[in-house]
Design an enzyme around this catalytic site. Structure first.
Site, mmCIF file in Angstrom:
data_model
loop_
_atom_site.group_PDB
_atom_site.id
_atom_site.type_symbol
_atom_site.label_atom_id
_atom_site.label_comp_id
_atom_site.label_asym_id
_atom_site.label_seq_id
_atom_site.Cartn_x
_atom_site.Cartn_y
_atom_site.Cartn_z
ATOM 1 N N GLU A 8 1.115 -1.083 -0.016
ATOM 2 C CA GLU A 8 0.026 -0.416 0.295
ATOM 3 C C GLU A 8 0.897 0.967 0.659
ATOM 4 O O GLU A 8 0.276 2.529 -0.665
ATOM 5 C CB GLU A 8 -1.296 0.260 1.165
ATOM 6 C CG GLU A 8 -1.920 1.356 1.087
ATOM 7 C CD GLU A 8 -2.092 1.684 2.918
ATOM 8 O OE1 GLU A 8 -2.345 3.277 3.700
ATOM 9 O OE2 GLU A 8 -1.668 0.151 3.837
ATOM 10 N N ASP A 14 1.132 3.766 -3.034
ATOM 11 C CA ASP A 14 -0.058 4.931 -2.755
ATOM 12 C C ASP A 14 1.023 6.017 -3.312
ATOM 13 O O ASP A 14 1.068 6.892 -4.371
ATOM 14 C CB ASP A 14 0.090 5.599 -1.486
ATOM 15 C CG ASP A 14 0.016 6.956 -1.023
ATOM 16 O OD1 ASP A 14 -0.395 7.602 -1.753
ATOM 17 O OD2 ASP A 14 1.007 7.254 -0.762
ATOM 18 N N ASP A 55 -6.917 1.245 1.014
ATOM 19 C CA ASP A 55 -5.569 0.392 0.998
ATOM 20 C C ASP A 55 -5.853 -0.324 -0.004
ATOM 21 O O ASP A 55 -4.393 -0.236 -0.642
ATOM 22 C CB ASP A 55 -5.844 0.405 2.350
ATOM 23 C CG ASP A 55 -5.760 0.867 3.701
ATOM 24 O OD1 ASP A 55 -5.319 2.784 2.747
ATOM 25 O OD2 ASP A 55 -5.641 1.400 4.595
ATOM 26 N N GLU A 114 -4.202 0.753 -3.811
ATOM 27 C CA GLU A 114 -3.336 1.009 -3.419
ATOM 28 C C GLU A 114 -2.524 -0.044 -3.409
ATOM 29 O O GLU A 114 -0.885 0.104 -4.140
ATOM 30 C CB GLU A 114 -3.131 2.155 -1.960
ATOM 31 C CG GLU A 114 -3.840 3.245 -2.501
ATOM 32 C CD GLU A 114 -3.380 4.883 -1.661
ATOM 33 O OE1 GLU A 114 -3.558 5.434 -1.490
ATOM 34 O OE2 GLU A 114 -3.440 3.390 -0.293
#
Length: 232
Positions: free
Chosen positions: A51, A55, A123, A126
């Site tokens: 994650e 991101d 989450d 990502e």
């Protein structure tokens, strides 16, 4: 841990085939699973590191897209990017593509609605991006982000805060209807790990029931379900 059939179906949804399927398994595994299955969790990885990576990749791809598409000043570019990559937008993408049923999580987390929780769904979007980046590199991750997000910006409710109670109240007031009523009908578990059940009523009719680790969380989920049921 995840059947080959599920892996195949998820790959079909995102339009990408993993060379290393273990990366996809990691991307779909919530930390609560390992905490509840200590005997199975030796070497088990959850999605949190992926994650973090995903991101960063998402921000870079989105920044590149906006920079070349619009001749805006830095402030406008930054605000628009923030709306695209926010929790409300990414959780919408996860629901739209049906990510929830593929998640691996502990029974406690699932019991409190983890598969539909905005923060978890955000989450996972990502983490899947991060997994694709590790599996094939930037170009494939960029293509995935376009397929899932950037090619569908007109469908994504960007800028909508994940405050479903407020959104529901505004919808009802706009139609001249009374505000909803929330009733906490059950609470179970020890004080430090309590689960609340909330029912949502509109004009005396039960519309939705949700559970959460706090009264606020349960009410927000009940409102989200009501919005989806009544207006989607």
């Amino acid at each position: 841990m995840i059947s080959q059939d599920k892996i195949d179906r998820f790959e079909q949804i995102i339009g990408y085939h993993f060379s290393d399927p273990s990366l996809l398994e990691q991307a779909l595994t919530h930390s609560s699973y390992g905490k509840e299955h200590i005997e199975k969790s030796v070497g088990l990885k959850d999605y949190e590191r992926l994650e973090f990576l995903g991101d960063a990749v998402l921000e870079l791809v989105t920044s590149n897209y906006l920079y070349h598409k619009y001749n805006w000043q830095e402030g406008q570019l930054t605000k628009t990017r923030a709306k695209i990559v926010c929790e409300a937008s990414l959780s919408f993408i996860a629901r739209k593509n049906g990510f929830g049923p593929f998640l691996v999580m502990g029974k406690g987390e699932e019991k409190t609605g983890g598969r539909e929780r905005d923060s978890i769904l955000c989450d996972v979007v990502e983490s899947v991006i991060g997994a694709v980046y590790l599996d094939s590199g930037y170009d494939q991750a960029q293509q995935l982000i376009h397929r899932l997000i950037l090619d569908h910006l007109d469908q994504i409710p960007t800028g909508r805060a994940a405050d479903y109670k407020t959104a529901l109240q505004e919808k009802l007031q706009g139609e001249g209807r009374p505000i909803p009523e929330y009733r906490v009908v059950d609470q179970e578990g020890p004080t430090n790990d309590r689960i609340f059940t909330t029912e949502l009523y509109i004009e005396g009719s039960l519309i939705s029931t949700a559970r959460g680790r706090s009264k606020k969380q349960a009410a927000q989920e009940a409102a989200r379900q009501a919005l989806e049921k009544l207006w989607n």
